[in-house]
Design a protein around this motif. Structure first.
Motif, PDB file in Angstrom:
ATOM      1  N   PRO A  12       0.947  -1.191  -0.140  1.00 40.75           N
ATOM      2  CA  PRO A  12       0.005   0.009  -0.045  1.00 40.75           C
ATOM      3  C   PRO A  12       0.871   1.427   0.136  1.00 40.75           C
ATOM      4  CG  PRO A  12      -0.631  -1.539   1.795  1.00 40.75           C
ATOM      5  CD  PRO A  12       0.505  -1.973   1.139  1.00 40.75           C
ATOM      6  N   ALA A  13       0.342   2.301  -0.549  1.00 42.45           N
ATOM      7  CA  ALA A  13       1.332   3.647  -0.838  1.00 42.45           C
ATOM      8  C   ALA A  13       1.493   4.216   0.451  1.00 42.45           C
ATOM      9  CB  ALA A  13       0.523   4.430  -1.756  1.00 42.45           C
ATOM     10  N   ASP A  14       0.444   4.116   1.354  1.00 41.46           N
ATOM     11  CA  ASP A  14       0.820   5.063   2.490  1.00 41.46           C
ATOM     12  C   ASP A  14       1.893   4.204   3.471  1.00 41.46           C
ATOM     13  OD1 ASP A  14      -2.129   4.693   4.616  1.00 41.46           O
ATOM     14  OD2 ASP A  14      -1.035   2.998   3.549  1.00 41.46           O
ATOM     15  N   SER A  15       2.011   2.838   3.369  1.00 40.52           N
ATOM     16  CA  SER A  15       2.834   2.031   4.313  1.00 40.52           C
ATOM     17  C   SER A  15       4.313   2.583   4.087  1.00 40.52           C
ATOM     18  CB  SER A  15       2.673   0.362   3.895  1.00 40.52           C
ATOM     19  OG  SER A  15       3.247   0.134   3.029  1.00 40.52           O
ATOM     20  N   THR A  16       4.605   2.892   2.800  1.00 36.70           N
ATOM     21  CA  THR A  16       5.995   3.399   2.707  1.00 36.70           C
ATOM     22  C   THR A  16       6.053   4.817   2.540  1.00 36.70           C
ATOM     23  OG1 THR A  16       5.835   2.955   0.351  1.00 36.70           O
ATOM     24  CG2 THR A  16       6.701   0.962   1.694  1.00 36.70           C
ATOM     25  N   GLU A  17       5.055   5.517   2.674  1.00 34.34           N
ATOM     26  CA  GLU A  17       5.098   6.870   2.596  1.00 34.34           C
ATOM     27  C   GLU A  17       6.075   7.612   3.651  1.00 34.34           C
ATOM     28  OE1 GLU A  17       2.000  10.229   3.673  1.00 34.34           O
ATOM     29  OE2 GLU A  17       1.070   8.481   3.002  1.00 34.34           O
ATOM     30  N   LYS A  18       6.841   8.505   3.102  1.00 34.56           N
ATOM     31  CA  LYS A  18       7.531   9.094   4.505  1.00 34.56           C
ATOM     32  C   LYS A  18       7.034  10.528   4.669  1.00 34.56           C
ATOM     33  CE  LYS A  18      11.811   6.894   3.449  1.00 34.56           C
ATOM     34  NZ  LYS A  18      12.545   6.290   4.352  1.00 34.56           N
ATOM     35  N   LEU A  19       6.882  11.026   5.803  1.00 31.56           N
ATOM     36  CA  LEU A  19       6.373  12.370   6.059  1.00 31.56           C
ATOM     37  C   LEU A  19       7.290  13.416   5.805  1.00 31.56           C
ATOM     38  CD1 LEU A  19       3.754  13.674   7.673  1.00 31.56           C
ATOM     39  CD2 LEU A  19       5.314  13.301   9.820  1.00 31.56           C
ATOM     40  N   ARG A  20       6.774  14.163   4.829  1.00 38.26           N
ATOM     41  CA  ARG A  20       7.645  15.127   4.259  1.00 38.26           C
ATOM     42  C   ARG A  20       6.989  16.574   4.394  1.00 38.26           C
ATOM     43  NH1 ARG A  20       9.353  12.049  -1.199  1.00 38.26           N
ATOM     44  NH2 ARG A  20       7.309  10.896  -0.531  1.00 38.26           N
ATOM     45  N   GLY A  21       7.810  17.534   3.866  1.00 38.65           N
ATOM     46  CA  GLY A  21       7.104  19.084   3.762  1.00 38.65           C
ATOM     47  C   GLY A  21       6.077  19.614   4.690  1.00 38.65           C
ATOM     48  N   ALA A  22       4.967  19.653   3.827  1.00 36.40           N
ATOM     49  CA  ALA A  22       3.687  20.400   4.525  1.00 36.40           C
ATOM     50  C   ALA A  22       3.266  19.309   5.852  1.00 36.40           C
ATOM     51  CB  ALA A  22       2.552  20.277   3.748  1.00 36.40           C
ATOM     52  N   GLY A  23       3.478  17.908   5.536  1.00 36.66           N
ATOM     53  CA  GLY A  23       3.024  17.215   6.741  1.00 36.66           C
ATOM     54  C   GLY A  23       3.965  17.467   7.968  1.00 36.66           C
ATOM     55  N   ARG A  24       5.046  17.260   7.844  1.00 37.39           N
ATOM     56  CA  ARG A  24       6.003  17.759   8.978  1.00 37.39           C
ATOM     57  C   ARG A  24       5.896  19.207   9.717  1.00 37.39           C
ATOM     58  NH1 ARG A  24      12.240  15.567   8.044  1.00 37.39           N
ATOM     59  NH2 ARG A  24      11.717  13.381   7.642  1.00 37.39           N
ATOM     60  N   VAL A  25       5.628  20.259   8.818  1.00 41.75           N
ATOM     61  CA  VAL A  25       5.335  21.437   9.406  1.00 41.75           C
ATOM     62  C   VAL A  25       3.959  21.428  10.074  1.00 41.75           C
ATOM     63  CG1 VAL A  25       4.862  23.986   8.858  1.00 41.75           C
ATOM     64  CG2 VAL A  25       6.705  22.722   7.782  1.00 41.75           C
ATOM     65  N   LEU A  26       2.810  20.799   9.496  1.00 39.84           N
ATOM     66  CA  LEU A  26       1.558  20.736  10.194  1.00 39.84           C
ATOM     67  C   LEU A  26       1.590  20.258  11.536  1.00 39.84           C
ATOM     68  CD1 LEU A  26      -1.538  21.255   9.537  1.00 39.84           C
ATOM     69  CD2 LEU A  26      -1.377  18.681   8.833  1.00 39.84           C
ATOM     70  N   ILE A  27       2.340  18.963  11.398  1.00 39.88           N
ATOM     71  CA  ILE A  27       2.472  18.167  12.939  1.00 39.88           C
ATOM     72  C   ILE A  27       3.256  19.190  13.749  1.00 39.88           C
ATOM     73  CG2 ILE A  27       3.479  16.214  14.148  1.00 39.88           C
ATOM     74  CD1 ILE A  27       2.747  14.590  11.389  1.00 39.88           C
ATOM     75  N   ALA A  28       4.346  19.725  13.544  1.00 38.28           N
ATOM     76  CA  ALA A  28       5.038  20.540  14.234  1.00 38.28           C
ATOM     77  C   ALA A  28       4.186  21.815  14.852  1.00 38.28           C
ATOM     78  CB  ALA A  28       6.359  21.310  13.507  1.00 38.28           C
ATOM     79  N   VAL A  29       3.416  22.407  14.218  1.00 33.36           N
ATOM     80  CA  VAL A  29       2.472  23.356  14.630  1.00 33.36           C
ATOM     81  C   VAL A  29       1.211  23.130  15.628  1.00 33.36           C
ATOM     82  CG1 VAL A  29       0.816  25.021  14.026  1.00 33.36           C
ATOM     83  CG2 VAL A  29       2.918  24.599  12.669  1.00 33.36           C
ATOM     84  N   TYR A  30       1.038  21.569  15.214  1.00 32.82           N
ATOM     85  CA  TYR A  30       0.063  21.012  16.062  1.00 32.82           C
ATOM     86  C   TYR A  30       0.659  20.556  17.396  1.00 32.82           C
ATOM     87  CZ  TYR A  30      -4.372  20.592  13.606  1.00 32.82           C
ATOM     88  OH  TYR A  30      -5.461  20.588  13.258  1.00 32.82           O
ATOM     89  N   LEU A  31       1.928  20.324  17.600  1.00 34.30           N
ATOM     90  CA  LEU A  31       2.786  20.035  18.672  1.00 34.30           C
ATOM     91  C   LEU A  31       2.840  21.219  19.665  1.00 34.30           C
ATOM     92  CD1 LEU A  31       4.948  17.271  17.411  1.00 34.30           C
ATOM     93  CD2 LEU A  31       3.157  16.768  18.986  1.00 34.30           C
ATOM     94  N   VAL A  32       3.114  22.005  18.945  1.00 29.76           N
ATOM     95  CA  VAL A  32       3.425  23.526  19.727  1.00 29.76           C
ATOM     96  C   VAL A  32       2.203  24.189  20.339  1.00 29.76           C
ATOM     97  CG1 VAL A  32       4.017  25.932  19.175  1.00 29.76           C
ATOM     98  CG2 VAL A  32       5.488  24.294  18.249  1.00 29.76           C
ATOM     99  N   LEU A  33       1.006  23.962  19.498  1.00 27.73           N
ATOM    100  CA  LEU A  33      -0.208  24.474  20.078  1.00 27.73           C
ATOM    101  C   LEU A  33      -0.589  23.440  21.029  1.00 27.73           C
ATOM    102  CD1 LEU A  33      -2.317  25.620  17.278  1.00 27.73           C
ATOM    103  CD2 LEU A  33      -1.568  26.753  19.119  1.00 27.73           C
ATOM    104  N   ALA A  34      -0.523  22.237  21.048  1.00 28.69           N
ATOM    105  CA  ALA A  34      -0.749  21.178  22.150  1.00 28.69           C
ATOM    106  C   ALA A  34      -0.017  21.568  23.234  1.00 28.69           C
ATOM    107  CB  ALA A  34      -0.374  19.841  21.747  1.00 28.69           C
ATOM    108  N   ILE A  35       1.363  21.935  23.183  1.00 21.29           N
ATOM    109  CA  ILE A  35       2.118  22.140  24.499  1.00 21.29           C
ATOM    110  C   ILE A  35       1.491  23.633  25.062  1.00 21.29           C
ATOM    111  CG2 ILE A  35       4.315  22.703  25.505  1.00 21.29           C
ATOM    112  CD1 ILE A  35       5.316  20.629  23.140  1.00 21.29           C
ATOM    113  N   ALA A  36       1.344  24.346  24.140  1.00 22.08           N
ATOM    114  CA  ALA A  36       1.095  25.753  24.724  1.00 22.08           C
ATOM    115  C   ALA A  36      -0.334  25.871  25.313  1.00 22.08           C
ATOM    116  CB  ALA A  36       1.114  26.922  23.490  1.00 22.08           C
ATOM    117  N   ALA A  37      -1.318  25.282  24.547  1.00 23.93           N
ATOM    118  CA  ALA A  37      -2.600  25.346  25.234  1.00 23.93           C
ATOM    119  C   ALA A  37      -2.731  24.489  26.309  1.00 23.93           C
ATOM    120  CB  ALA A  37      -3.711  24.851  24.152  1.00 23.93           C
ATOM    121  N   THR A  38      -2.080  23.350  26.271  1.00 23.76           N
ATOM    122  CA  THR A  38      -2.497  22.335  27.589  1.00 23.76           C
ATOM    123  C   THR A  38      -1.602  22.986  28.915  1.00 23.76           C
ATOM    124  OG1 THR A  38      -2.611  20.600  26.155  1.00 23.76           O
ATOM    125  CG2 THR A  38      -1.855  20.222  28.590  1.00 23.76           C
TER     126      THR A  38
END
Length: 153
Positions: A12-38
């Motif tokens: 399956p395509a997503d089993s070998t898919e690596k997290l790149r570009g926009a996905g990394r940035v998106l997760i990084a922003v979510y993590l920052v907001l998770a820490i800040a808001a919590t």
């Protein structure tokens, strides 16, 4: 037994898919907001909950949603993908409802929450982030489907 090229084509395509570009940035922003808001909401609830219970409770909810969304986006396969859709959809609904309520019933928001005034205190990132998250989930699902179709041919 198939050779490695055949196995890779059939995977399956997503089993070998690596997290790149926009996905990394998106997760990084979510993590920052998770820490800040919590952490902000925990401090506010412990030190001054009686001053703005609705706002501080909503900030705690936002923090939990950001944590769940972050984990789901990091894992992003199987049931986690569904969890990501639900968490990010709930987040968007929360930002919109709380944004409207913060204008309609300002006395509930004597102190700002993460989602009040559509996330103005956080540079409107809470308003834009779930839209970007839903777009990313949609596009990555489509890319995985296209990859699986391509591999089948």
């Amino acid at each position: 037994m198939p050779d490695s090229q055949t196995r890779d084509a059939l995977a399956p395509a997503d089993s070998t898919e690596k997290l790149r570009g926009a996905g990394r940035v998106l997760i990084a922003v979510y993590l920052v907001l998770a820490i800040a808001a919590t952490f902000r909401s925990v401090y506010q609830i412990i030190s001054k909950f009686d001053e703005a219970p609705v706002a501080y409770s909503l900030s705690a909810v936002a923090g939990i949603v950001y944590i769940v969304a972050s984990i789901a986006l990091i894992k992003r396969r199987g049931a986690w993908r569904t969890v990501a859709w639900i968490a990010i959809g709930f987040e968007l609904l929360g930002v919109l409802v709380v944004g409207v309520l913060s204008f309609a019933v300002p006395q509930w928001f004597a102190h700002p929450s993460v989602w009040s005034w559509f996330g103005a205190g956080y540079l409107f990132i809470p308003l834009v982030l779930p839209v970007l998250g839903l777009v990313w989930l949609s596009r990555s699902a489509r890319a995985a489907q296209d990859g699986a179709r391509h591999a089948a041919h």
